[in-house]
Design a protein around this motif. Structure first.
Motif, PDB file in Angstrom:
ATOM      1  N   SER A 217       1.370 -14.255   0.814  1.00  0.00           N
ATOM      2  CA  SER A 217       1.894 -14.095   2.174  1.00  0.00           C
ATOM      3  C   SER A 217       1.392 -12.767   2.763  1.00  0.00           C
ATOM      4  O   SER A 217       1.385 -11.744   2.067  1.00  0.00           O
ATOM      5  N   ASP A 219       2.691 -10.616   4.580  1.00  0.00           N
ATOM      6  CA  ASP A 219       3.615  -9.467   4.617  1.00  0.00           C
ATOM      7  C   ASP A 219       3.910  -8.886   3.226  1.00  0.00           C
ATOM      8  O   ASP A 219       4.692  -7.946   3.091  1.00  0.00           O
ATOM      9  N   ASP A 221       3.152  -6.482   0.315  1.00  0.00           N
ATOM     10  CA  ASP A 221       2.361  -5.270   0.112  1.00  0.00           C
ATOM     11  C   ASP A 221       2.189  -5.038  -1.396  1.00  0.00           C
ATOM     12  O   ASP A 221       3.083  -4.519  -2.065  1.00  0.00           O
ATOM     13  N   ASN A 270       5.530 -15.173  -1.731  1.00  0.00           N
ATOM     14  CA  ASN A 270       6.142 -14.091  -0.949  1.00  0.00           C
ATOM     15  C   ASN A 270       6.862 -13.071  -1.841  1.00  0.00           C
ATOM     16  O   ASN A 270       6.872 -13.193  -3.075  1.00  0.00           O
TER      17      ASN A 270
END
Ligand code: ATP
Length: 282
Positions: A217, A219, A221, A270
């Motif tokens: 995903s 987003d 990090d 995610n």
């Protein structure tokens, strides 16, 4: 050697290796550039080491680096596991060593990678000799005669650097201290390079390298995941296991939801999947 499948150019690229930049620089200088521009080295009469020992904790990328070096240099790669050299018949172990070096010469430029060069290798020898003394003394005792002969043959081949032009030897070990000193001298496995456990930033870089072909995903990090306390002391192999668990968690979630109205192709790994994975691995 190539035709019979003993050697191939590995498909591991430097992008697949996270961190370890200083080792990359060393190998670029000592192997890659030499294979790519042999005339330059000849012109300036530069004589560099051709035997290397990578040492450090397990799962930190020793094998990966050796393969990436071969790929980068366009060199053939022969992977020898220490215990494969053992043979209970007199003379066969020495023959195995001779054959390996001769194969490497036939497909030079070639990187000859000796994995588990001590540790399991010596333990294998120990089992084979059936005596603990064989490990403790390694050479020069009655129980260690196989080791003695095998090492001597290895030394003969390693010393023939002039005749093995274009053949580079890389050994990997977790325990350099138990290695026979004779093998570690310059001209043999002469250049010793430490492959450490990754630090906080390197862990992120390793995750990034490992995740290159995975649907992560946008987003997530990975660098900050690498810095998390839960990742402390994890090796590259452990991080690969974390990523694999996270991918598995995403896959299971996708399967449990079944075909819905949302776009199933856009399903990604995610942050929550990483949390689950780290819980499991720790
Ligand atoms: P051993 O001493 O047990 O033989 P090793 O140091 O040779 O281990 P590798 O076999 O190179 O370790 O690494 C095992 C796996 O861990 C790799 O296939 C890769 O998935 C992952 N890995 C380890 N280090 C790194 C790294 N620096 N970058 C990316 N992946 C890594």
């Amino acid at each position: 050697a190539k035709r019979e499948g003993f050697s191939t150019i590995p498909n591991v690229k430097w992008e697949d290796v996270g961190g370890l930049d200083s080792l990359r620089k060393e190998f670029d200088r000592y192997i890659v550039s030499r294979i790519k521009n042999p005339e330059d080295y000849e012109e300036f009469g530069v004589d560099l080491e051709t035997g290397f020992l990578l040492y450090g904790p397990p799962g930190c990328g020793k094998t990966l680096i050796a393969k990436a070096v071969a790929n980068e240099a366009g060199a053939n790669f022969i992977h020898i596991k220490g215990p494969e050299l053992l043979n209970k018949y007199v003379g066969e172990s020495e023959l195995a060593v001779r054959t390996i070096f001769s194969r490497a010469r036939t497909c030079s430029p070639c990187i000859l990678f000796f994995d588990e060069v001590n540790d399991r290798f010596l333990r294998g020898l120990l089992l084979f000799c059936g005596t603990v003394d064989a490990l403790a003394t390694k050479r020069g005792t009655e129980g260690g005669w196989v080791v003695e002969r095998l090492l001597n043959q290895l030394l003969i081949e390693l010393d023939g650097a002039d005749q093995r032009r274009g053949v580079y030897v890389i050994g990997a070990t977790n325990r350099p201290k138990v290695m026979d000193e004779a093998v570690l001298r310059p001209g043999r496995f002469g250049k010793h390079l430490y492959v450490p456990l990754p630090g906080p930033n390197e862990r992120g870089l390793i995750l990034k390298a490992l995740a290159r072909k995975k649907p992560i995903s946008p987003d997530v990090d990975l660098i900050s995941i690498g810095r998390k306390k839960a990742c402390e002391n994890l090796s590259g192999a452990d991080l690969a296991a974390v990523l694999n668990e996270a991918a598995m968690a995403a896959l299971e979630e996708k399967q449990s939801l079944g075909e819905g109205s949302f776009d199933m192709k856009a399903w990604t790994i995610n942050e929550a999947h990483f949390d689950l994975a780290m819980e499991k691995i720790s």
